[in-house]
Design a protein around this motif. Structure first.
Motif, PDB file in Angstrom:
ATOM      1  N   HIS A 190       8.374  16.047 -14.048  1.00 52.64           N
ATOM      2  CA  HIS A 190       8.064  17.254 -14.824  1.00 52.64           C
ATOM      3  C   HIS A 190       9.149  17.480 -15.884  1.00 52.64           C
ATOM      4  O   HIS A 190       8.857  17.886 -17.009  1.00 52.64           O
ATOM      5  N   GLY A 230      10.950  29.359  -9.053  1.00 55.58           N
ATOM      6  CA  GLY A 230      12.099  28.579  -8.580  1.00 55.58           C
ATOM      7  C   GLY A 230      11.909  27.082  -8.783  1.00 55.58           C
ATOM      8  O   GLY A 230      12.191  26.295  -7.880  1.00 55.58           O
ATOM      9  N   PRO A 288      11.237  22.076 -14.792  1.00 53.32           N
ATOM     10  CA  PRO A 288      12.211  22.428 -15.817  1.00 53.32           C
ATOM     11  C   PRO A 288      12.083  23.870 -16.301  1.00 53.32           C
ATOM     12  O   PRO A 288      11.043  24.499 -16.160  1.00 53.32           O
ATOM     13  N   SER A 326       6.646  22.826 -17.343  1.00 55.33           N
ATOM     14  CA  SER A 326       6.728  21.691 -18.269  1.00 55.33           C
ATOM     15  C   SER A 326       5.618  21.712 -19.325  1.00 55.33           C
ATOM     16  O   SER A 326       5.866  21.401 -20.488  1.00 55.33           O
TER      17      SER A 326
HETATM   18  N1  LIG Z   1       4.160  23.644 -12.851  1.00 53.26           N
HETATM   19  C1  LIG Z   1       5.528  23.249 -12.885  1.00 53.26           C
HETATM   20  C2  LIG Z   1       5.869  22.415 -11.678  1.00 53.26           C
HETATM   21  C3  LIG Z   1       7.322  21.977 -11.697  1.00 53.26           C
HETATM   22  C4  LIG Z   1       7.774  21.361 -10.385  1.00 53.26           C
HETATM   23  O1  LIG Z   1       6.966  21.079  -9.481  1.00 53.26           O
HETATM   24  N2  LIG Z   1       9.086  21.148 -10.308  1.00 53.26           N
HETATM   25  C5  LIG Z   1       9.669  20.601  -9.110  1.00 53.26           C
HETATM   26  C6  LIG Z   1      10.564  19.417  -9.440  1.00 53.26           C
HETATM   27  S1  LIG Z   1       9.582  18.069  -9.962  1.00 53.26           S
HETATM   28  C7  LIG Z   1      10.535  21.666  -8.473  1.00 53.26           C
HETATM   29  O2  LIG Z   1      11.260  22.369  -9.129  1.00 53.26           O
HETATM   30  N3  LIG Z   1      10.421  21.772  -7.155  1.00 53.26           N
HETATM   31  C8  LIG Z   1      11.190  22.679  -6.376  1.00 53.26           C
HETATM   32  C9  LIG Z   1      10.328  23.698  -5.688  1.00 53.26           C
HETATM   33  O3  LIG Z   1       9.124  23.819  -6.006  1.00 53.26           O
HETATM   34  O4  LIG Z   1      10.863  24.383  -4.850  1.00 53.26           O
HETATM   35  C10 LIG Z   1       5.831  22.487 -14.177  1.00 53.26           C
HETATM   36  O5  LIG Z   1       4.899  21.858 -14.729  1.00 53.26           O
HETATM   37  O6  LIG Z   1       6.962  22.529 -14.665  1.00 53.26           O
END
Ligand SMILES: N[C@@H](CCC(=O)N[C@@H](CS)C(=O)NCC(=O)O)C(=O)O
Length: 221
Positions: free
Chosen positions: A32, A71, A74, A86
């Motif tokens: 992401h 939380g 990015p 993202s």
């Molecule tokens: N919809 C979000 C999803 C982002 C996402 O899943 N980020 C993950 C890292 S790849 C994250 O921060 N995970 C930690 C959590 O959800 O607690 C985007 O597109 O930015």
């Protein structure tokens, strides 16, 4: 202008640029985050990457939740603008910095075609190869077989479409390709093979050949 005033002017200018520098809060194994870093790099927009230590839970602390209420990384800060997600960030960058609209078309139908793949990036790509990789790399407890089935169905569709065209939306790269790239390229880290998909592998090579391309960290070979 006297030397002293010129020096002061340069100092103020440097301070303004430092304060205005676009920042991306990220983690190096996140696809992401990679799609945002890739777009900034292709556009040549100066930016600062700020590491968020997901393993210590930094993304769930109050100061980070102000920037990203779910939380997650990015998050982008651009002057007064703070934006999580993202896909939201990609489209913001497209409107704000992609003046030639190289990756974010002006034409309504072309843009809708890109949006179709951005939905896939938040859907099948996230629940398929990205989730399979999380299971294998981080030991996430989830239905691994289901993630493999979703991945194979997704890659089947991509393979067919990439047999017809060089990129996901026609002959030129768009945000669709940037959003789908990282989790597809790293699908083998989730034990989802790309061997059956020659058109996808050729497409990965075309994305990697774009001037300004930056790779995502390899986590498992
Ligand atoms: N919809 C979000 C999803 C982002 C996402 O899943 N980020 C993950 C890292 S790849 C994250 O921060 N995970 C930690 C959590 O959800 O607690 C985007 O597109 O930015």
């Amino acid at each position: 202008m006297t030397c002293q005033r010129r020096g002061l002017f340069q100092w103020v200018k440097r301070r303004i640029v430092a304060v205005m520098t676009l920042r991306v809060y990220r983690h190096p194994i996140s696809g992401h985050c990679h799609r945002v870093e890739l777009y900034l790099s292709l556009l040549g927009v100066p930016h600062e990457l700020i590491h968020v230590d997901l393993s210590s839970g930094a993304h769930k602390q109050a100061d980070f939740l102000v920037k990203s209420p779910f939380g997650q990384v990015p998050v982008m800060e651009d002057g007064e603008v703070t934006l999580a997600d993202s896909i939201a960030i990609l489209t913001y960058l497209g409107e704000r910095y992609d003046e030639a609209r190289r990756y974010w078309p002006r034409d309504a139908l072309e843009r809708a075609k890109v949006q179709r793949w951005l939905s896939v990036a938040a859907g099948q790509l996230a629940y398929g190869p990205a989730a399979a990789r999380r299971a294998k790399l981080l030991g996430d407890k989830l239905d691994y077989d289901a993630t493999v089935r979703i991945s194979q169905r997704l890659f089947g569709v991509m393979e067919r479409e990439l047999t017809e065209a060089a990129f996901l939306v026609g002959s030129q790269p768009t945000l669709a390709d940037l959003a789908l790239y990282a989790y597809t390229a790293r699908a083998p880290e989730g034990d989802v093979s790309l061997e059956p998909y020659p058109a996808i592998r050729a497409w990965l090579g075309r994305v990697e050949a774009l001037p300004g391309f930056v790779p995502m960290l390899v986590s498992r070979s």
